[in-house]
Write an enzyme that holds these catalytic residues in place. Structure first.
Site, PDB file in Angstrom:
ATOM      1  N   ASP A 164     116.345  84.994  59.635  1.00  0.00           N
ATOM      2  CA  ASP A 164     117.022  84.828  58.344  1.00  0.00           C
ATOM      3  C   ASP A 164     117.172  83.331  58.072  1.00  0.00           C
ATOM      4  O   ASP A 164     116.199  82.597  58.178  1.00  0.00           O
ATOM      5  CB  ASP A 164     118.357  85.588  58.349  1.00  0.00           C
ATOM      6  CG  ASP A 164     119.115  85.495  57.028  1.00  0.00           C
ATOM      7  OD1 ASP A 164     118.709  86.183  56.067  1.00  0.00           O
ATOM      8  OD2 ASP A 164     120.088  84.733  56.958  1.00  0.00           O
ATOM      9  N   HIS A 203     115.674  94.004  57.322  1.00  0.00           N
ATOM     10  CA  HIS A 203     115.885  92.564  57.459  1.00  0.00           C
ATOM     11  C   HIS A 203     116.373  92.143  58.839  1.00  0.00           C
ATOM     12  O   HIS A 203     116.112  91.023  59.266  1.00  0.00           O
ATOM     13  CB  HIS A 203     116.891  92.107  56.405  1.00  0.00           C
ATOM     14  CG  HIS A 203     117.137  90.634  56.399  1.00  0.00           C
ATOM     15  ND1 HIS A 203     116.164  89.720  56.068  1.00  0.00           N
ATOM     16  CD2 HIS A 203     118.253  89.910  56.698  1.00  0.00           C
ATOM     17  CE1 HIS A 203     116.671  88.498  56.144  1.00  0.00           C
ATOM     18  NE2 HIS A 203     117.924  88.585  56.535  1.00  0.00           N
TER      19      HIS A 203
END
Length: 320
Positions: A99, A299
């Site tokens: 991320d 994610h």
């Protein structure tokens, strides 16, 4: 993970978990997480013969959290990890990021090639600075069309903080679920208007999920009860500062070290890049040694698919 230590870097202290002996591997988490996101990797990589360091990034958990927005600029945060590498090993380290930790890892390797011998990113591919700062592109794509975009919403100091800090546990679990491979289609809504809030339309799941327990949520919520969200959100408020810094920096924008990229095919981040990572990255990473697309994964790559991520990382590390 074992008990952490506070390690002084770049004028602040990072709460850092370390485990194992051998070549140093630094794991950099993203938003809104902590070093806990690497819980499955710390043990696996250390057992494979590496010394693993997983810090709470500045502003998170038990690490120092400076107040100014500019304290979270790329220039400052990449130096945090360069200093951490110097503090923990006399030899060049490997850095891995997920991320927001991925751009931090990519650019740390770019800016400090003498301290890092290899770099891997999860979820967010490397992209050298273009002609315009990302936030200006987001305004054109979203704000000017009256569409909601979370990174635009995060720009105004205090607004997102108030929403997310009202109930950190609820905010976090909704965020994690909406960006996971478990979420239904449009679990992260795409029809919101500019001015809506980030949590509007997000569903709170029943726990446990296959990859996430109540104990995991408790660990994250406890960390954000301490740190709040200002430091983490300040990372998003440095788009223009970061763009100008990286654009002007004399280092080669094409990363030279051996590299690796891993991502899930249900990751909403994919919608932010026009070119698939398999086609994008060979032009920006000179020694790319693999791009791995994980089916059904969202994610939270290393949390949702820990065994696969561990295997890919260890195979790559052993081949360096």
């Amino acid at each position: 993970m074992t008990e952490p230590a506070l390690i002084e870097v770049n004028g602040i202290r990072l709460r850092t978990w370390t485990l194992g002996d051998g070549p140093l591997v630094i794991l950099v988490h993203g938003f809104p997480e902590t070093a806990h996101s690497w819980r499955h990797q710390v043990a696996a990589l250390s057992a494979a013969g590496y010394r693993v360091a997983a810090p709470d990034v500045r502003g998170y958990g038990g690490s120092d959290a400076p107040e100014p927005v500019e304290a979270y600029a790329m220039e400052e945060m990449t130096r945090d990890f360069a200093d951490l590498a110097t503090a923990l090993s006399p030899d060049p380290a490997v850095i891995v990021g997920h991320d927001w930790g991925a751009p931090l890892a990519w650019n740390t390797a770019r800016l400090f090639p003498e301290r890092f011998r290899a770099v891997a990113g999860l979820s967010v591919p490397y992209a050298p600075p273009g002609d315009h700062a990302p936030i200006d592109i987001y305004h054109k794509l979203f704000t000017e069309k009256d569409r909601f975009f979370y990174q635009v919403y995060f720009q105004d100091e205090g607004v997102a903080e108030a929403e997310l800090e009202a109930d950190p546990e609820d905010s976090l679990v909704k965020f994690y679920y909406a960006w996971s491979g478990d979420a239904p289609e449009h679990g992260w809504p795409t029809d919101k208007k500019h001015g809506d809030k980030v949590l509007t339309g997000l569903t709170r799941p029943d726990l446990p999920l296959s990859w996430f327990t109540q104990e995991d949520l408790d660990a994250y919520a406890a960390a954000f009860e301490v740190s709040g969200f200002r430091g983490p959100l300040n990372r998003y408020r440095n788009h223009r500062r970061d763009h100008d810094f990286l654009k002007a920096h004399p280092s080669n924008p094409i990363i030279q070290q051996p590299s690796l990229f891993i991502y899930g095919d249900r990751d909403p981040v994919l919608t932010m890049f026009r070119t698939p990572p398999e086609k994008l990255l060979p032009a920006t990473l000179a020694d790319l040694r693999g791009v791995h697309r994980l089916p059904g994964i969202g994610h939270w790559t290393q949390q949702e698919a820990p065994e696969t991520v561990n295997r890919l990382l260890i195979d790559w590390l052993r081949a360096l």
